[in-house]
Design a protein around this motif. Sequence first.
Motif, mmCIF file in Angstrom:
data_model
loop_
_atom_site.group_PDB
_atom_site.id
_atom_site.type_symbol
_atom_site.label_atom_id
_atom_site.label_comp_id
_atom_site.label_asym_id
_atom_site.label_seq_id
_atom_site.Cartn_x
_atom_site.Cartn_y
_atom_site.Cartn_z
ATOM 1 N N SER A 173 33.667 50.426 32.102
ATOM 2 C CA SER A 173 33.437 49.261 32.962
ATOM 3 C C SER A 173 34.732 48.465 33.145
ATOM 4 O O SER A 173 35.042 48.003 34.251
ATOM 5 C CB SER A 173 32.349 48.373 32.362
ATOM 6 O OG SER A 173 31.115 49.052 32.282
ATOM 7 N N LEU A 174 35.489 48.310 32.072
ATOM 8 C CA LEU A 174 36.758 47.594 32.155
ATOM 9 C C LEU A 174 37.743 48.326 33.067
ATOM 10 O O LEU A 174 38.421 47.701 33.902
ATOM 11 C CB LEU A 174 37.352 47.428 30.758
ATOM 12 C CG LEU A 174 38.700 46.688 30.684
ATOM 13 C CD1 LEU A 174 38.564 45.278 31.244
ATOM 14 C CD2 LEU A 174 39.207 46.652 29.251
ATOM 15 N N GLU A 175 37.819 49.626 32.934
ATOM 16 C CA GLU A 175 38.708 50.407 33.801
ATOM 17 C C GLU A 175 38.280 50.313 35.265
ATOM 18 O O GLU A 175 39.128 50.238 36.168
ATOM 19 C CB GLU A 175 38.733 51.867 33.342
ATOM 20 C CG GLU A 175 39.412 52.083 31.995
ATOM 21 C CD GLU A 175 39.310 53.519 31.521
ATOM 22 O OE1 GLU A 175 40.167 53.960 30.746
ATOM 23 O OE2 GLU A 175 38.351 54.215 31.949
ATOM 24 N N SER A 176 36.981 50.301 35.497
ATOM 25 C CA SER A 176 36.476 50.196 36.866
ATOM 26 C C SER A 176 36.821 48.845 37.482
ATOM 27 O O SER A 176 37.239 48.763 38.637
ATOM 28 C CB SER A 176 34.960 50.421 36.878
ATOM 29 O OG SER A 176 34.442 50.255 38.180
ATOM 30 N N VAL A 177 36.665 47.778 36.696
ATOM 31 C CA VAL A 177 36.994 46.445 37.200
ATOM 32 C C VAL A 177 38.488 46.335 37.505
ATOM 33 O O VAL A 177 38.897 45.784 38.527
ATOM 34 C CB VAL A 177 36.555 45.366 36.190
ATOM 35 C CG1 VAL A 177 37.100 44.004 36.591
ATOM 36 C CG2 VAL A 177 35.036 45.319 36.097
ATOM 37 N N ALA A 178 39.316 46.875 36.623
ATOM 38 C CA ALA A 178 40.762 46.838 36.845
ATOM 39 C C ALA A 178 41.147 47.598 38.109
ATOM 40 O O ALA A 178 42.012 47.164 38.874
ATOM 41 C CB ALA A 178 41.494 47.408 35.639
ATOM 42 N N LYS A 229 39.203 48.056 40.742
ATOM 43 C CA LYS A 229 38.746 47.275 41.896
ATOM 44 C C LYS A 229 39.692 46.113 42.195
ATOM 45 O O LYS A 229 39.849 45.704 43.356
ATOM 46 C CB LYS A 229 37.335 46.746 41.635
ATOM 47 C CG LYS A 229 36.253 47.810 41.672
ATOM 48 C CD LYS A 229 34.879 47.203 41.429
ATOM 49 C CE LYS A 229 33.797 48.262 41.481
ATOM 50 N NZ LYS A 229 32.442 47.685 41.227
ATOM 51 N N MET A 230 40.341 45.591 41.182
ATOM 52 C CA MET A 230 41.283 44.497 41.387
ATOM 53 C C MET A 230 42.613 44.974 41.952
ATOM 54 O O MET A 230 43.459 44.155 42.337
ATOM 55 C CB MET A 230 41.511 43.756 40.063
ATOM 56 C CG MET A 230 40.280 43.044 39.538
ATOM 57 S SD MET A 230 40.565 42.230 37.941
ATOM 58 C CE MET A 230 41.721 40.947 38.434
#
Length: 219
Positions: free
Chosen positions: A125-130, A132-133
């Motif tokens: 989830s953290l990698e996905s958010v990064a 997307k940013m």
Amino acid sequence: MTEETPGFDEKPDVPSGATPDDAEPKAAPSSEGAAPAGDAAAAQVAGLTAQLDQVRTALGERTADLQRLQAEYQNYRRRVERDRIAVKEVAIATLLTELLPVLDNISRARDHGELVGGFKSVAESLESVAAKMGLQQFGKEGEPFDPTIHEALMHSYAPDVTETTCVAILQPGYKFGERNLRPARVAVAEPQPGATPAGQEPGSADTADGKESGGPEEG
């Protein structure tokens, strides 16, 4: 004795309260009084025309002021929007830079098979958010070494390369948009000194040099 003829000496009837001069016909007005009236009308028209010109001039000046003010306001809006975007990008880049050590730990845990269970879900989830940013990872084995985006930590020679090449990615690089957050730390290899470049047969260079230098011909 002479007889008087009736009616010759009689004066015309005059209304009561009127003077004898009122009974006489008035003379027509002379043309001298019309000229001043015409001049006054022309002067009035000239004055109105001058006022109209002044109003038009003032209107043109106010219109130019309004257009200039509108252009300045548009430039101000564009400048504020550009500054707002720049501040936002700096803030995101700073946040992503702080997250890079965490992403490195996640990558090492994945390589060692420790990324399991709930920790795996949180890490992904953290990698996905990064991502997307706008965080992008770069650095691949086999790509040419570029000192602007790569940092060489190890150096060696290899006979199968024709230029300085990244042969191992020790730590991936990251960028955000056009901004490099961290260079890719790599191991590089250079062509073996004196080795024949790939695609060229041994001795072909010597043969070519011999022909060009005018060496002795056979027989």
